[in-house]
Design an enzyme around this catalytic site. Structure first.
Site, PDB file in Angstrom:
ATOM      1  N   CYS A 230       0.893  -1.176   0.000  1.00 11.77           N
ATOM      2  CA  CYS A 230       0.000   0.000   0.000  1.00 11.77           C
ATOM      3  C   CYS A 230       0.917   1.207   0.000  1.00 11.77           C
ATOM      4  O   CYS A 230       1.062   1.889   1.007  1.00 11.77           O
ATOM      5  CB  CYS A 230      -0.921  -0.021   1.214  1.00 11.77           C
ATOM      6  SG  CYS A 230      -1.775  -1.600   1.478  1.00 11.77           S
ATOM      7  N   ALA A 231       1.545   1.477  -1.139  1.00 13.93           N
ATOM      8  CA  ALA A 231       2.781   2.250  -1.159  1.00 13.93           C
ATOM      9  C   ALA A 231       2.640   3.771  -1.178  1.00 13.93           C
ATOM     10  O   ALA A 231       3.469   4.470  -0.602  1.00 13.93           O
ATOM     11  CB  ALA A 231       3.622   1.817  -2.360  1.00 13.93           C
ATOM     12  N   ALA A 232       1.646   4.298  -1.875  1.00 18.25           N
ATOM     13  CA  ALA A 232       1.562   5.756  -2.025  1.00 18.25           C
ATOM     14  C   ALA A 232       1.370   6.439  -0.664  1.00 18.25           C
ATOM     15  O   ALA A 232       0.754   5.855   0.233  1.00 18.25           O
ATOM     16  CB  ALA A 232       0.406   6.105  -2.961  1.00 18.25           C
ATOM     17  N   GLY A 234       4.653   7.234  -1.068  1.00 15.94           N
ATOM     18  CA  GLY A 234       5.967   6.769  -1.481  1.00 15.94           C
ATOM     19  C   GLY A 234       7.136   7.060  -0.575  1.00 15.94           C
ATOM     20  O   GLY A 234       8.269   6.690  -0.892  1.00 15.94           O
ATOM     21  N   ASN A 235       6.921   7.677   0.586  1.00 15.87           N
ATOM     22  CA  ASN A 235       8.052   7.951   1.482  1.00 15.87           C
ATOM     23  C   ASN A 235       8.693   6.663   1.994  1.00 15.87           C
ATOM     24  O   ASN A 235       9.922   6.547   2.055  1.00 15.87           O
ATOM     25  CB  ASN A 235       7.608   8.812   2.658  1.00 15.87           C
ATOM     26  CG  ASN A 235       7.454  10.273   2.275  1.00 15.87           C
ATOM     27  OD1 ASN A 235       7.899  10.693   1.215  1.00 15.87           O
ATOM     28  ND2 ASN A 235       6.806  11.047   3.126  1.00 15.87           N
ATOM     29  N   ASP A 254      -0.528   0.475  -5.541  1.00 19.69           N
ATOM     30  CA  ASP A 254      -1.580   1.357  -5.036  1.00 19.69           C
ATOM     31  C   ASP A 254      -2.731   1.343  -6.035  1.00 19.69           C
ATOM     32  O   ASP A 254      -2.503   1.442  -7.247  1.00 19.69           O
ATOM     33  CB  ASP A 254      -1.096   2.789  -4.815  1.00 19.69           C
ATOM     34  CG  ASP A 254      -1.925   3.475  -3.731  1.00 19.69           C
ATOM     35  OD1 ASP A 254      -1.487   3.512  -2.576  1.00 19.69           O
ATOM     36  OD2 ASP A 254      -3.035   3.941  -4.054  1.00 19.69           O
ATOM     37  N   ARG A 259      -2.760   8.799  -6.531  1.00 22.25           N
ATOM     38  CA  ARG A 259      -1.769   8.582  -5.474  1.00 22.25           C
ATOM     39  C   ARG A 259      -0.535   7.870  -6.023  1.00 22.25           C
ATOM     40  O   ARG A 259       0.593   8.160  -5.624  1.00 22.25           O
ATOM     41  CB  ARG A 259      -2.393   7.781  -4.328  1.00 22.25           C
ATOM     42  CG  ARG A 259      -3.327   8.606  -3.450  1.00 22.25           C
ATOM     43  CD  ARG A 259      -4.066   7.746  -2.428  1.00 22.25           C
ATOM     44  NE  ARG A 259      -3.183   6.953  -1.603  1.00 22.25           N
ATOM     45  CZ  ARG A 259      -2.554   7.387  -0.527  1.00 22.25           C
ATOM     46  NH1 ARG A 259      -2.699   8.641  -0.151  1.00 22.25           N
ATOM     47  NH2 ARG A 259      -1.780   6.596   0.183  1.00 22.25           N
ATOM     48  N   ASP A 301       1.586  -1.312   4.970  1.00 24.30           N
ATOM     49  CA  ASP A 301       1.134  -0.143   5.721  1.00 24.30           C
ATOM     50  C   ASP A 301      -0.262   0.214   5.199  1.00 24.30           C
ATOM     51  O   ASP A 301      -0.448   1.240   4.543  1.00 24.30           O
ATOM     52  CB  ASP A 301       2.106   1.031   5.536  1.00 24.30           C
ATOM     53  CG  ASP A 301       1.770   2.204   6.442  1.00 24.30           C
ATOM     54  OD1 ASP A 301       1.749   2.004   7.666  1.00 24.30           O
ATOM     55  OD2 ASP A 301       1.516   3.310   5.924  1.00 24.30           O
ATOM     56  N   CYS A 361      -0.638   3.892  11.653  1.00 18.95           N
ATOM     57  CA  CYS A 361      -0.514   5.132  12.433  1.00 18.95           C
ATOM     58  C   CYS A 361      -1.759   5.247  13.309  1.00 18.95           C
ATOM     59  O   CYS A 361      -2.410   6.291  13.362  1.00 18.95           O
ATOM     60  CB  CYS A 361      -0.329   6.350  11.541  1.00 18.95           C
ATOM     61  SG  CYS A 361      -1.518   6.494  10.200  1.00 18.95           S
TER      62      CYS A 361
END
Length: 446
Positions: A230-232, A234-235, A254, A259, A301, A361
């Site tokens: 769930c990459a975007a 991208g950090n 993604d 995104r 994530d 988070c």
């Protein structure tokens, strides 16, 4: 559009949750965006008392042309608490006609509330809010920590001492080396780097400390094949790329096209050349697809409640009438947890995967310890890595289950980072080769 009109329009968009303070300000064509940003933040600090004054003074009643509420808010702020309506143009005459009444209402409120100065009128949830430092991750694909430190030294920053970083307020013009992450620098909360050449050119990344934990703990080696599910935006993806020295392959999923485009833009700016973006849902991926046969590491994530997020100015927008963290309902949190379980269990199906890191988070046990306990029961082939982050002492919630001490949590009030959760899974007994899996299937068929 007039400066105060722009500020009022941004307040309207914030009330409709159409963006963040900084994001909306940056989209404006105002000459002095710093001044616009400051005006909005300060207006939000005093918004509750400003609304009381506006209602009591009833400014619009005497005016033929009624002013929008949000425009009135910024004008009243600047007249009573700010710089005194600099360059207010046509609005200055209007506000000066009502200045005596507005000042009188402000004085009444201060007497009723027994406030000695204006700052005492700011609500306690704003005065006592947690304000996080500015975290800067050095992008080691393009530069080194030492070069970045020299850059800021040339701008007047000096290396801070540990006791200064531990203080409730970080001194201005200080920069610190983080004690846990070697590529992380820490700066004062109000540090504005949006036009710094190091950020523009991708030499540094503005990323919260805790959000760097997943890639740091997964730590895939050079040449590895990795999935960021769930990459975007991208950090975390670019952090993985830096850890891998820009080698190997990272499949970045993604399902949102916009995104994913943001991910492509940001990772390209960071100089990442080992990322293969995929527009689609990770859950729709076939674990036995030959394309992913060499995937040994995964970063998960997935969407979460965001209940741990503490933005630098988010407390200015918080509705004190909300009864729970971030206004989330139990039903939505449970639905998110069900999705998170699906993502992890799907990751476990990839035949070559060795390690999987899961993060949120969120501060909710439902999305964290309960999710981990569920997937461990469903898939005994995977277990939690013991002592995955020995320098970090805050662990999973005590009493949730017997391996909570193998989990990582952060607490904003004490750790000076967003509320975050990380679990690092590892395949038990190593992974089977393709030939061994075929033999196992034949044996079961007999």
């Amino acid at each position: 559009m007039h400066f105060y009109q722009k500020a009022g329009r941004i307040l309207d968009k914030l009330s409709q949750r159409q963006g963040t303070i900084k994001g909306l300000v940056m989209k404006e064509d105002a000459k002095d965006k710093k001044l616009l940003y400051a005006l909005i933040c300060e207006t939000l600090k005093y918004r509750e008392v400003i609304d009381t004054i506006i209602d009591a003074a009833d400014v619009n009643r005497a005016e033929k042309k009624k002013l929008p509420r949000t425009l009135l808010q910024v004008l009243v702020y600047d007249l009573l608490f700010g710089k005194g309506l600099r360059n207010a143009g046509p609005y200055k005459e209007v506000m000066l006609r009502h200045r005596s009444r507005l000042n009188a209402e402000l004085a009444k409120i201060k007497v009723r509330r027994q406030c000695k100065n204006n700052e005492d009128l700011i609500p306690s949830h704003i005065r006592n809010a947690i304000v996080l430092p500015r975290y800067v991750r050095v992008n080691t694909i393009k530069t080194t920590v030492e070069k970045v430190m020299r850059h800021f030294a040339d701008k007047g920053y000096s290396l801070g001492l540990p006791e200064e970083l531990a203080a409730s307020e970080i001194p201005p013009m200080r920069i610190f080396r983080d004690e846990h992450l070697p590529e992380m620098l820490v700066m004062p909360p109000n540090t504005d780097l949006h036009d710094d050449p190091l950020l523009v050119e991708g030499h540094i990344v503005l990323q919260d400390k805790a959000s760097c934990f997943p890639a740091f703990l997964l730590r895939p080696p050079k040449g590895a094949t990795v999935i960021d599910a769930c990459a975007a935006p991208g950090n975390k993806t670019s952090h993985l790329s830096a850890i891998m020295s820009n080698t190997g392959t990272i499949f970045a999923f993604d399902k949102d096209r916009a995104r994913l485009d943001t991910l492509i833009r940001l990772t390209t700016r960071s100089g990442c050349t080992n990322i293969s973006p995929i527009h689609g849902s990770f859950l729709d991926t076939d674990p036995n697809d030959p394309k992913f046969a060499k995937v040994e590491y995964m970063l998960l994530d997935p969407s979460c409640s965001g209940s741990g997020i503490v933005g630098r100015m988010d407390h200015l927008l918080k509705d004190t009438s909300e009864n729970d963290v971030d206004g989330e309902t139990d039903e939505r949190v449970r639905a998110l947890a069900d999705f998170q379980k699906q993502v992890i269990l799907h990751a476990f199906k990839f035949p070559a995967v060795k390690r999987v890191v899961y993060s949120t988070c969120s501060i909710h046990r439902t999305e964290n310890e309960d999710v981990v306990q569920h997937v461990l029961a469903e898939s005994p082939k995977f277990g939690l890595v013991a002592n995955a982050f020995p320098k970090w002492t805050r662990r999973g919630l005590e009493g949730t289950f017997d391996q909570a001490d193998r989990l990582v949590r952060t607490l904003p009030e004490e750790d000076r980072t967003i509320g975050f959760f990380v679990a690092l899974f590892e395949r038990q007994g190593g992974h089977q080769s393709a030939a061994a899996r075929r033999r196992s299937k034949k044996a079961k068929a007999k």
